[in-house]
Motif scaffolding. Structure first.
Motif, mmCIF file in Angstrom:
data_model
loop_
_atom_site.group_PDB
_atom_site.id
_atom_site.type_symbol
_atom_site.label_atom_id
_atom_site.label_comp_id
_atom_site.label_asym_id
_atom_site.label_seq_id
_atom_site.Cartn_x
_atom_site.Cartn_y
_atom_site.Cartn_z
ATOM 1 N N LYS A 116 39.409 55.057 51.744
ATOM 2 C CA LYS A 116 38.464 53.704 51.901
ATOM 3 C C LYS A 116 37.345 53.633 49.903
ATOM 4 N N LEU A 117 36.680 55.222 50.906
ATOM 5 C CA LEU A 117 36.048 55.444 50.074
ATOM 6 C C LEU A 117 36.363 56.113 48.367
ATOM 7 N N TYR A 118 37.778 56.312 48.493
ATOM 8 C CA TYR A 118 38.188 56.601 47.288
ATOM 9 C C TYR A 118 38.503 55.571 46.481
ATOM 10 N N GLU A 119 39.380 54.590 47.351
ATOM 11 C CA GLU A 119 40.133 53.210 46.301
ATOM 12 C C GLU A 119 38.441 52.655 45.932
ATOM 13 N N ALA A 120 37.589 52.616 46.572
ATOM 14 C CA ALA A 120 36.190 52.156 46.254
ATOM 15 C C ALA A 120 35.312 52.724 45.081
ATOM 16 N N GLY A 121 36.440 53.570 44.871
ATOM 17 C CA GLY A 121 35.501 54.429 43.378
ATOM 18 C C GLY A 121 34.218 55.095 43.708
ATOM 19 N N LYS A 122 34.090 55.684 44.835
ATOM 20 C CA LYS A 122 32.982 56.821 45.592
ATOM 21 C C LYS A 122 33.433 58.409 45.554
ATOM 22 N N ILE A 123 34.792 58.684 46.583
ATOM 23 C CA ILE A 123 34.837 59.904 45.462
ATOM 24 C C ILE A 123 36.390 59.962 45.051
ATOM 25 N N SER A 124 36.259 61.830 44.383
ATOM 26 C CA SER A 124 37.243 61.676 44.006
ATOM 27 C C SER A 124 38.672 61.564 45.050
ATOM 28 N N TYR A 125 40.091 61.596 44.299
ATOM 29 C CA TYR A 125 40.921 61.622 45.062
ATOM 30 C C TYR A 125 41.620 62.726 46.250
ATOM 31 N N MET A 126 41.503 61.986 47.378
ATOM 32 C CA MET A 126 40.674 62.947 48.739
ATOM 33 C C MET A 126 42.167 63.767 49.273
ATOM 34 N N GLY A 182 39.502 44.810 30.645
ATOM 35 C CA GLY A 182 39.510 43.774 30.397
ATOM 36 C C GLY A 182 40.146 42.269 30.979
ATOM 37 N N LYS A 183 39.842 41.773 30.441
ATOM 38 C CA LYS A 183 40.849 39.515 30.518
ATOM 39 C C LYS A 183 42.045 40.368 30.387
ATOM 40 N N ASP A 184 42.182 40.925 29.627
ATOM 41 C CA ASP A 184 43.903 41.436 28.462
ATOM 42 C C ASP A 184 45.080 42.218 29.637
ATOM 43 N N PHE A 185 44.054 42.506 31.162
ATOM 44 C CA PHE A 185 44.607 43.137 32.178
ATOM 45 C C PHE A 185 44.644 42.668 33.059
ATOM 46 N N VAL A 186 45.991 42.619 34.260
ATOM 47 C CA VAL A 186 45.433 42.358 35.514
ATOM 48 C C VAL A 186 46.294 43.489 36.450
ATOM 49 N N VAL A 187 45.608 43.630 37.800
ATOM 50 C CA VAL A 187 46.409 44.645 38.310
ATOM 51 C C VAL A 187 47.029 43.910 39.783
ATOM 52 N N LYS A 188 47.428 44.815 40.105
ATOM 53 C CA LYS A 188 48.476 43.808 41.400
ATOM 54 C C LYS A 188 48.846 45.327 41.934
ATOM 55 N N ARG A 216 42.136 60.983 39.215
ATOM 56 C CA ARG A 216 41.601 61.195 40.242
ATOM 57 C C ARG A 216 40.300 60.851 40.953
ATOM 58 N N GLU A 217 40.035 59.809 39.902
ATOM 59 C CA GLU A 217 38.905 59.231 40.431
ATOM 60 C C GLU A 217 38.945 57.495 40.098
ATOM 61 N N ILE A 218 38.599 56.610 40.333
ATOM 62 C CA ILE A 218 38.422 55.132 40.410
ATOM 63 C C ILE A 218 37.093 54.455 39.791
ATOM 64 N N THR A 219 36.888 55.374 38.775
ATOM 65 C CA THR A 219 35.103 55.200 38.171
ATOM 66 C C THR A 219 35.816 54.529 36.103
ATOM 67 N N LYS A 220 35.249 53.690 35.673
ATOM 68 C CA LYS A 220 35.736 53.256 34.725
ATOM 69 C C LYS A 220 36.169 54.399 33.339
ATOM 70 N N ASN A 221 35.377 55.060 33.806
ATOM 71 C CA ASN A 221 35.553 56.200 32.388
ATOM 72 C C ASN A 221 36.860 57.187 32.851
ATOM 73 N N ALA A 222 37.066 57.503 34.152
ATOM 74 C CA ALA A 222 38.044 57.712 34.433
ATOM 75 C C ALA A 222 39.204 56.688 33.978
ATOM 76 N N ILE A 240 39.640 48.243 40.100
ATOM 77 C CA ILE A 240 40.217 48.743 38.830
ATOM 78 C C ILE A 240 40.143 47.682 38.272
ATOM 79 N N GLU A 241 40.265 46.535 38.610
ATOM 80 C CA GLU A 241 40.506 45.285 37.900
ATOM 81 C C GLU A 241 38.881 44.592 37.154
ATOM 82 N N GLY A 242 37.892 45.188 37.957
ATOM 83 C CA GLY A 242 37.200 45.482 37.238
ATOM 84 C C GLY A 242 36.606 45.790 36.327
#
Length: 842
Positions: free
Chosen positions: A278-288, A22-28, A110-116, A17-19
């Motif tokens: 792991k696939l979900y957290e890598a942004g490859k699939i929707s929520y499992m 922008g620079k105004d966000f830190v993700v922990k 429901r998915e880890i993509t930029k648009n979502a 998600i941090e990727g």
């Protein structure tokens, strides 16, 4: 400091998600749940509305302290945990633990993509307290059941033990299903009948397979039918061809993914969920974790584009599936790829295999139906009104089958092939006709996949509960998951060939099991106890109703405390009644088998503190009974007197080798063969009660070959030898020891292979160090299993994440280790014995 702090529950998710922000966000990351009920206390205030008393879990105190510091300096905090009840509860616990405002922003996706992620930031909401309460109700109810019921099991079933036994709503019902299936199998009486099949040779030497649509109850009736066919003329009486179609299965829900991954990839339920996470957290699939088969319109459009690009217009047929489950949240989506154009998701083999399964299923769901043609040929017999049937299937258009075909649990399912060219009235040449004895089979034992399917059909549990439920019942040793060999059975077969009838007796192996769930003696005893004294806990309808109550709480229709109150009153009263009863462990899991003909004493099968055993005689002051443990595949309720007495046959002598006896026994480390005062362990496949002398000799010789150290030759002018030590077989060279890889034995080792392993070891040792410092050899930067670290003397110091291990200087290492620089070190003065004595007096 950053203006925005986003908190998720997974570090991998945070990195992805941090990727996108922008620079105004830190993700922990919170690393999962941060608060829970204490383990050693019920922590529920029953008198005050079942109020739970939460604590920050010990391993999360540092995480919470770090998040508090970040939250204080951030202008806005965003809670971005998973979009389900569990995720909602994590957000609420974070809000409470960090002291955040009630209007803290909650975002879901429901998915880890930029648009979502960006869409979620644009439309935040508050924490949904109804979802939190639904999860809280589940946690409180499960704690009440476990905390009050488990001590009853400790006292009444396995006295003296408080670590192995527990009870829970879903886990106890799962065990009941497995126990009842086992008893159904045990009670099954196989009935035989005779199935008639025939092979005809048609034009061009092609084979036509056909069968009689009914079975004969006896061998005499089957023989009579073959007699009728001895001089019969066989003709094609009718040909019927019908169009048919196959429709693709919907995209995966959590449970269907678990089932299909088990059938197609042989993954366990927990392995599937770990890989999917792991696939979900890598942004490859929707929520499992989902029970919806719904796809968003955007996903359908992307799937359509991918099908058009790869297969063409003819293969496109978009459709929306409606979930059968009443509790399914249609706003959620089925499991699908986030990018349908991506065929590769990970370098990890199993992650990639699971991703391909998800991709194929989702793509196939939006493809055209397969068009088939099914042909049925009816074969007339001139000497009898009975008819044989031959069936075949031709695929006219493959449609979705080009990508994916759903598997089933039906072991008998066969793919029917295409029939050879036939015409009505065509005379057929009979090659062979057989009447083979077949036996009825009981319902199959559950696999992990079929157990999940059954629980879902019954409305018991939810997507997030199946994997931990199965893990728990296996961990508690109520159930074992294993392979078991089959048994041999005789069958009869009658054959008509060249107008002659012959008969033969054959043998077949039946009942072999692969990765099936078997109840243990403990599981059966605990299940029976709960069924008798706590029927609600293991009642299928009751457990399904509780799940519906949780749904009602999530929808804001009923209060969670009211739901708990309705359950607790009767349950608690029942616990107190059973606790105070005269029922003892001896009344549960005990069975009298008969009289030992040798001693005239009673024989019992019982459940004890350390498992199931057989006992001969009574426990009195004058005499101690004899004991023997049950084998792993024996059950208290089915073991016979003869089988029980066989358990006392060990140790037994099986023969002689080199003029010395071989004795089979069972010791502290399992079954063994003893020869010449040496002990050799039996293999997993060896049965100590039936092992033959030839096998015992083989094991003794194998052991000798493995333990005998011998010289293999020379390498670099120094001897290479082998041996077996405390940690297994090894190679010795130049005073260094190299362990053999798993699966390799000393007996099969060559000098060439030994040299290869020596070189591999050297290379590993060489690459172990990221940096070495000639000016101070005691300091090294080392690759470790859990990340790089500094080795300084006898201490290891972890390297901070913001430091590049390869760029560290000697001064950096000394600083991070808290050591003074070399030039600052003064030689330590050693205290003399006289000074030590003075110090002691002071």
């Amino acid at each position: 400091m950053s203006k925005n702090l986003v908190i998720v529950e997974s570090p991998a998710k945070a990195k992805t998600i941090e990727g996108y922000l922008g620079k105004d966000f830190v993700v922990k990351s919170s690393y999962g749940h941060v608060r829970d009920l204490p383990k050693d206390d019920m922590a529920i205030d029953i008198q005050n509305g079942f109020r739970p008393v939460y604590e920050i879990t010990p391993d999360k105190r540092q995480v919470i302290n770090e998040l508090k510091k970040l939250a204080k300096t951030a202008e806005e905090v965003w809670l971005a945990t998973d979009d389900d009840r569990e995720g909602e509860a994590i957000s609420w616990h974070l809000k409470e633990a960090l002291g955040l405002r009630d209007d803290t922003k909650r975002i879901v996706f429901r998915e880890i993509t930029k648009n979502a992620i960006l869409n979620a930031i644009d439309s935040p909401r508050r924490i949904d307290i109804d979802l939190v309460n639904a999860q809280q109700a589940r946690r409180v109810l499960d704690r009440l059941v476990g905390f009050e019921l488990s001590p009853v099991l400790w006292k009444k079933i396995k006295s003296g033990s408080s670590s192995a036994l527990s009870a829970g709503r879903v886990q106890s019902v799962a065990v009941r299903l497995i126990v009842e299936r086992e008893r159904e199998i045990d009670g099954h009486k196989a009935k035989s009948s005779y199935k008639v099949t025939a092979q005809f040779i048609v034009d061009g030497g092609k084979v036509l397979n056909a069968e009689l649509p009914k079975n004969f109850p006896t061998a005499d009736e089957a023989r009579a039918f073959l007699e009728k066919c001895r001089n019969a003329i066989f003709t094609i009486r009718n040909l019927e061809t019908k169009p048919a179609k196959k429709t693709p299965a919907p995209p995966f829900t959590t449970s269907t993914l678990q089932q299909e991954a088990s059938r197609k990839l042989s993954f366990s339920v927990s392995q599937t969920m770990t890989l999917a996470q792991k696939l979900y957290e890598a942004g490859k699939i929707s929520y499992m974790r989902t029970d919806s088969t719904n796809l968003s319109q955007e996903a359908i459009n992307k799937a359509k584009d991918a099908i058009l690009a790869e297969f063409g217009e003819r293969y496109v047929h978009t459709r929306q599936y409606k979930t059968k489950s009443e509790s399914a949240q249609e706003a959620h989506e089925a499991i699908r790829p986030t990018d349908f154009s991506a065929k590769k998701a990970s370098g990890d083999r199993n992650e990639q295999r699971l991703y391909e399964l998800i991709w194929k299923r989702a793509i196939a769901s939006q493809m055209a139906e397969a068009q088939l043609e099914r042909t049925t040929a009816t074969i007339g017999i001139s000497t009898t009104p009975e008819e044989l049937i031959a069936q075949g299937e031709v695929i006219r258009f493959d449609g979705f089958l080009k990508v994916y075909m759903e598997s089933t649990d039906d072991e008998d399912e066969e793919n029917k092939g295409m029939l050879p060219p036939l015409t009505i009235g065509q005379v057929l040449h009979l090659d062979t006709m057989k009447a083979t004895e077949k036996f009825t089979r009981p319902a199959p034992r559950y696999t992990e996949a079929s157990l999940v399917k059954k629980l879902e059909e019954m409305g018991i549990g939810r997507p997030s509960t199946y994997a931990p439920t199965i893990s728990t019942i296996v961990k508690r040793q109520y159930v074992v998951k294993e392979d078991r060999p089959g048994q041999e059975r005789a069958f009869k077969e009658l054959t008509l060939k060249n107008r002659e009838i012959s008969e033969k007796n054959g043998k077949e192996n039946f009942g072999s099991e692969k990765a099936k769930l078997f109840p243990t003696n403990m599981g059966m005893v605990v299940n029976d106890f709960l069924v008798e004294y706590f029927p609600d806990i293991v009642d299928y309808q009751f457990t399904a109703t509780v799940e519906k109550d949780f749904d009602e709480i999530a929808n804001g229709r009923i209060g969670w405390q009211e739901m708990i109150r309705n359950f607790y009153g009767g349950f608690h009263q029942n616990v107190e009644t059973v606790q105070g009863s005269a029922l003892t462990a001896s009344k549960t899991g005990s069975r009298e088998l008969g009289i030992d003909p040798r001693t005239g004493k009673n024989v019992y099968a019982k459940l004890g503190r350390y498992g199931a055993f057989v006992q001969i005689g009574e426990a009195t002051d004058d005499e101690k009974p004899q004991f023997a443990n049950l084998r792993k595949d024996q059950l208290i309720e089915t073991i016979s007197l003869e089988e029980a007495l066989d358990l006392f046959s060990l140790p037994r002598e099986v023969g002689f080798f080199e003029d010395k006896s071989m004795t089979i026994g069972i010791g502290k480390f399992g079954p063994y063969v003893k020869h010449d005062d040496k002990y050799v362990s039996l293999g997993k496949e060896d049965d100590p009660y039936t092992i033959l002398p030839e096998r015992a000799i083989e094991l003794i010789q194998q052991k000798r070959a493995e333990t005998a150290g011998e010289a293999l030759g020379e390498f670099e002018g120094k001897p290479v030898s082998t041996g077996k030590g405390r940690f297994g077989p090894y190679i010795k060279h130049d005073d260094k020891y190299i362990s053999l890889p798993k699966g390799e034995t000393i007996g099969s080792l060559t000098l060439e292979r030994a040299v290869e392993l020596i070189r591999q070891k050297r290379e590993t040792e060489t690459n172990k160090f990221i940096r070495e410092f000639p000016e101070n050899p005691s300091v090294k930067v080392v690759k470790g299993m859990y990340g790089p670290y500094i080795s300084i003397g006898k201490r290891n110091v972890k390297i901070p994440k913001d430091q590049d291990p390869a760029a560290l200087t000697l001064e950096d290492c000394l600083r991070l280790a808290g050591e003074p620089a070399a030039e600052d070190k003064a030689p330590a003065k050693r205290a003399t014995p006289a000074k030590k004595a003075v110090a002691r007096k002071k």
